[in-house]
Enzyme design. Structure first.
Site, PDB file in Angstrom:
ATOM      1  CD  GLU A   1      -2.607  -1.352   2.534  1.00 25.41           C
ATOM      2  OE1 GLU A   1      -3.667  -1.984   2.546  1.00 25.41           O
ATOM      3  OE2 GLU A   1      -2.029  -0.959   3.577  1.00 25.41           O
TER       4      GLU A   1
ATOM      5  CD  GLU B   1      24.382  -2.140  -1.870  1.00 26.69           C
ATOM      6  OE1 GLU B   1      24.053  -1.071  -1.349  1.00 26.69           O
ATOM      7  OE2 GLU B   1      24.106  -2.430  -3.034  1.00 26.69           O
TER       8      GLU B   1
END
Length: 573
Positions: free
Chosen positions: A340, A367
């Protein structure tokens, strides 16, 4: 004095003079006027106050409320219709249908109650429909909401060969053409269909724009149903629950109230069928009050929710992600909340992600100290599995948090929970008293989780600067409802006439400084189709309106100040 001022703000939206041209579901909420400048703590308090409006008592003749006598009585009657089908399910089906959040909740609720039937060795009687099909369960598919014919076709398909259909169409704003088409089909065939409309505006505020290719509007369908409700050939369940905390964001209170109403109906029908518990006014009211208690239990954890919200906001501000990793139906609520965020806040697909426990390997983080990860589970899940996954996640990020539910006195998972607590930066525990039934407990845990996740994702995007005052300034313009909302928002914030605002909106959708005859003669469906591939449509249009600059200059302005709220404020100052 402060208390009476707060009370007056709680009820201010009910005045006929408050934003009179807008339906309740589109009004701005006076309680959250300054949410864009609020701290994490204040945001949570504002959201709690907004959610509490769902259960406010009726104060006069203006609006029916969730606990109003007429609403409770209608819930009883619809529950009795479901009971009749449960007792004699031959050639019968109960269909729940909606668009976006409403369709996702239709899926979640039908899954829960079909599972309950299977556990009793009964055949399934519930089906769901979501505009855009199953792909819309986990990704934003806004355009199909505008297609009433597709709504009709999908209903015919689900009901093929059935002689008795109880159809429950959900449209929070009484606005979705997809649902209007389905309701119209039901009204044409009363020998098969009994239609029920669930939404949160009074009938006279239902959307009245003409629907291309149709002889009806949503309002005309709702009015026909209102007339038929007198003889119980159709039912309307449309209490007002107050404006959303973020204007028009019906995933919040609209979604929560939908879940409450439908689960109360189906739970009462199941209890009547399988435990001989009569469907009574008092019983329905007690169940509604149990959900009201859920709000109190959830927001008793204000400090913990604020900490999660702040951590999520920092993650988004740094260009990192918020990840929900859940078990069972709570995982589905995480997936729903994440999906949403894209249409609501103009968020990137990667900003907020939901994962079911087994799907965590898809995260692929490589990362450094990455996203914030929320573990979402209950002590009735396999907590040893939660521990294993928590250890794996902890290898990738230290920003790990636990959100879990347990029943008071249940110590079976205490040792594993200690291990999880050691791995997590924070653990938000919600303890519940022993419930009368297992399914009721789980439904309350679901609602509590929904409220919490809505607060975290909304608050995080507020902190990221995606909200201006309490408006979705970066909303995606992907269907007719959102197109009208965008035009209205531009008008409100710029003070310019509607025609000028629509012109600015079209220029940003088509990325031109001058509109061609082809563009101006196209219909809204064409505009919204083009807008699907555009970003920052409303912010760009607003900057152009406020400064009179070209589209390219507006783009440069937003590149220099990517926080939409601050870019808008710079233009206004």
């Amino acid at each position: 004095m402060a208390e009476s001022a707060c009370l007056s703000t709680m009820h201010e939206w009910e005045s006929p003079d408050y934003e009179p041209s807008l339906p309740v579901s589109e009004k701005s909420n006076p309680l959250t006027r300054d949410i864009d400048r609020a701290s994490a703590n204040c945001i949570v308090r504002m959201l709690q106050a907004c959610d509490a409006q769902m259960f406010q008592e009726e104060t006069g003749a203006t609006y029916q409320r969730l606990l109003s006598k007429q609403v409770v009585e209608t819930l009883m009657e619809v529950a009795k219709k479901v009971e009749r089908i449960l007792k004699d399910p031959r050639d019968s089906v109960v269909v729940l249908s909606g668009c976006g959040t409403s369709g996702r909740l239709a899926f979640l609720i039908t899954s829960t109650f079909n599972r309950a039937l299977r556990e009793l060795n009964q055949s399934s009687v519930y089906s769901y429909i979501i505009a855009g099909g199953d792909r819309a369960l986990l990704s934003s598919q806004e355009a199909p909401e505008d297609d009433p014919k597709q709504g009709m076709l999908s209903l015919k398909k689900v009901c093929e060969g059935k002689k008795r259909v109880l159809f429950i169409g959900i449209s929070c704003g009484l606005s979705a053409p997809f649902v209007a088409g389905q309701l119209d089909l039901c009204l044409q065939h009363p020998e098969v269909y009994t239609p029920v409309l669930v939404g949160f505006n009074p009938t006279h505020q239902a959307r009245d724009e003409s629907i291309p290719g149709c002889m009806f509007t949503f309002r005309s369908v709702a009015q026909r149903m209102q007339e038929l409700s007198k003889s119980q050939k159709a039912f309307l369940i449309n209490p007002a629950v107050g404006p959303e905390a973020i204007s028009g964001s019906s995933r919040m209170k609209g979604g929560s109230a939908t879940k409450i109403l439908l689960e109360v109906i189906l739970s009462a029908a199941h209890a009547a069928t399988f435990t001989n518990t009569p469907i009574t006014y008092k019983g329905i009211l007690q169940h509604m009050r149990a959900y009201e208690k859920t709000l109190d239990v959830t927001f008793a954890q204000k400090e913990g929710i604020s900490a999660l919200l702040e951590a999520a906001g920092k993650s988004l501000q740094c260009g990192r992600r918020v990840c929900y990793l859940g078990w069972g139906s709570l995982a589905m609520l995480g997936l729903i909340d994440a999906s949403e965020c894209i249409p609501t806040f103009g968020a990137d697909y990667e900003d907020v992600r939901g994962f079911i426990s087994g799907g965590y390997r898809e995260l692929n983080n490589n990362e450094g100290p990455l996203d914030i990860v929320l573990l979402i589970y209950t002590h009735s899940d396999d907590v040893s599995e939660v521990v294993k996954l928590a250890r794996k996640v902890r290898e990738k990020t230290s920003n790990l948090h636990a959100v879990y539910h347990r029943v008071d006195g249940d110590t079976a998972a205490a040792v594993q929970q200690e291990d999880i607590n050691k791995l997590c930066s924070s653990s938000l525990k919600t303890t519940w008293s022993s419930p009368a039934s297992g399914i009721l407990a789980h439904l309350q845990w679901e609602l509590s989780t929904k409220l919490l996740l809505n607060a975290v994702s909304t608050g995080a995007h507020v902190l990221k600067g995606k909200i201006y005052q309490n408006y979705m300034i970066d909303v995606q313009v992907t269907n007719s409802k959102l197109y009208c909302r965008a035009t209205r928002l531009l008008q409100k914030l710029s003070g310019c006439p509607e025609s000028q605002c629509e012109e600015a909106l079209l220029k940003t959708i088509y990325r031109v400084d001058k509109l061609t005859a082809d563009i101006t003669s196209s219909n809204i469906a064409t505009h919204t189709c083009t807008a699907r591939n555009r970003t920052k449509v409303v912010p760009l249009a607003l900057v152009c309106l406020l400064t009179g600059c070209s589209l390219m200059e507006a783009e440069t302005h937003l590149e220099q100040q990517p926080i939409v709220r601050e870019a808008v404020e710079a233009c206004l100052s």
